[in-house]
Design a protein around this motif. Sequence first.
Motif, PDB file in Angstrom:
ATOM      1  N   UNK A 168       1.687 -14.656   0.755  1.00 32.69           N
ATOM      2  CA  UNK A 168       1.792 -13.214   0.279  1.00 32.69           C
ATOM      3  C   UNK A 168       0.692 -12.541   0.638  1.00 32.69           C
ATOM      4  N   UNK A 169       0.905 -11.490   1.752  1.00 35.50           N
ATOM      5  CA  UNK A 169       0.133 -10.604   2.128  1.00 35.50           C
ATOM      6  C   UNK A 169      -0.210  -9.494   0.596  1.00 35.50           C
ATOM      7  N   UNK A 170      -0.986  -9.126   0.068  1.00 36.71           N
ATOM      8  CA  UNK A 170      -0.948  -7.667  -1.188  1.00 36.71           C
ATOM      9  C   UNK A 170      -1.557  -6.668  -0.387  1.00 36.71           C
ATOM     10  N   UNK A 171      -1.366  -5.858  -0.528  1.00 36.38           N
ATOM     11  CA  UNK A 171      -1.841  -4.338   0.579  1.00 36.38           C
ATOM     12  C   UNK A 171      -1.920  -2.803  -0.400  1.00 36.38           C
ATOM     13  N   UNK A 172      -2.984  -2.667  -0.700  1.00 34.74           N
ATOM     14  CA  UNK A 172      -3.565  -1.646  -1.081  1.00 34.74           C
ATOM     15  C   UNK A 172      -4.134  -0.253   0.058  1.00 34.74           C
ATOM     16  N   UNK A 173      -3.536   0.844   0.404  1.00 36.41           N
ATOM     17  CA  UNK A 173      -4.255   1.519   1.142  1.00 36.41           C
ATOM     18  C   UNK A 173      -4.563   3.224   0.329  1.00 36.41           C
ATOM     19  N   UNK A 174      -6.034   3.435   0.400  1.00 37.85           N
ATOM     20  CA  UNK A 174      -5.877   4.484  -0.285  1.00 37.85           C
ATOM     21  C   UNK A 174      -6.285   6.018   0.164  1.00 37.85           C
ATOM     22  N   UNK A 175      -5.935   6.789   0.752  1.00 33.24           N
ATOM     23  CA  UNK A 175      -6.084   8.183   0.651  1.00 33.24           C
ATOM     24  C   UNK A 175      -6.578   8.801   1.789  1.00 33.24           C
ATOM     25  N   UNK A 176      -7.663   8.071   1.920  1.00 29.27           N
ATOM     26  CA  UNK A 176      -8.898   8.146   2.898  1.00 29.27           C
ATOM     27  C   UNK A 176      -9.033   6.620   4.288  1.00 29.27           C
ATOM     28  N   UNK A 177      -7.797   6.584   4.292  1.00 33.82           N
ATOM     29  CA  UNK A 177      -7.475   4.506   5.178  1.00 33.82           C
ATOM     30  C   UNK A 177      -7.730   3.621   4.764  1.00 33.82           C
ATOM     31  N   UNK A 178      -8.685   3.386   3.922  1.00 34.03           N
ATOM     32  CA  UNK A 178      -8.758   1.789   3.746  1.00 34.03           C
ATOM     33  C   UNK A 178      -7.608   1.057   3.248  1.00 34.03           C
ATOM     34  N   UNK A 179      -7.846  -0.224   3.840  1.00 29.16           N
ATOM     35  CA  UNK A 179      -6.674  -0.902   3.435  1.00 29.16           C
ATOM     36  C   UNK A 179      -7.464  -2.094   2.560  1.00 29.16           C
ATOM     37  N   UNK A 180      -7.264  -2.407   1.581  1.00 27.73           N
ATOM     38  CA  UNK A 180      -7.444  -3.735   0.721  1.00 27.73           C
ATOM     39  C   UNK A 180      -6.317  -4.461   0.664  1.00 27.73           C
ATOM     40  N   UNK A 181      -6.667  -6.084   1.551  1.00 28.84           N
ATOM     41  CA  UNK A 181      -5.456  -7.079   1.309  1.00 28.84           C
ATOM     42  C   UNK A 181      -6.035  -7.860   0.814  1.00 28.84           C
ATOM     43  N   UNK A 182      -5.231  -8.833  -0.019  1.00 29.85           N
ATOM     44  CA  UNK A 182      -5.439 -10.367  -0.158  1.00 29.85           C
ATOM     45  C   UNK A 182      -4.511 -10.792   0.034  1.00 29.85           C
ATOM     46  N   UNK A 183      -4.387 -12.088   0.148  1.00 28.25           N
ATOM     47  CA  UNK A 183      -4.065 -13.198   0.688  1.00 28.25           C
ATOM     48  C   UNK A 183      -4.154 -14.012  -0.760  1.00 28.25           C
TER      49      UNK A 183
END
Length: 149
Positions: free
Chosen positions: A74-89
């Motif tokens: 499962x991929x968990x995605x969080x995107x910030x307002x500045x365009x950074x994307x944090x992903x946990x597998x």
Amino acid sequence: MTLHSFYIFDRHCRCVYSREYTQGSDGGSTNRSNESDTAKLMFGMLYSLKNIASKLGDKEARNNLKSLSTGKFRLHLFETATGLRFVIVSDPAIDNLQSVLWELYSNYYVRNVAQNALSPVDFACDELLANPKFVSETDRFLSSLPVFR
């Protein structure tokens, strides 16, 4: 162990941080798979699915991609307002890690990278996020979670 890896992508679609967790004695590797096909394909898939999700919803409702599940992960995605994307597998049994991703961004990334005067504002093509304090604190935080085991 149920967390497999953690990635940070910048607003230019580059993987600036990758951390893979293994059960071996070394505990995993940091920034070894940033330029791998896996990181590039994962970002491309998430980018495409995010665009599809936003187009499927009506104009007033905001339809965000937060998680993607297959039979093996499962991929968990969080995107910030500045365009950074944090992903946990993680394993597919893990349901929702949005609060963990928010914690990684707001408490660890902002404090150790964004507010660090020596850290770059925008990462260059060959530059990686290698702040030792950020790496150690995020490792300590993720390994303390019940889903890490």
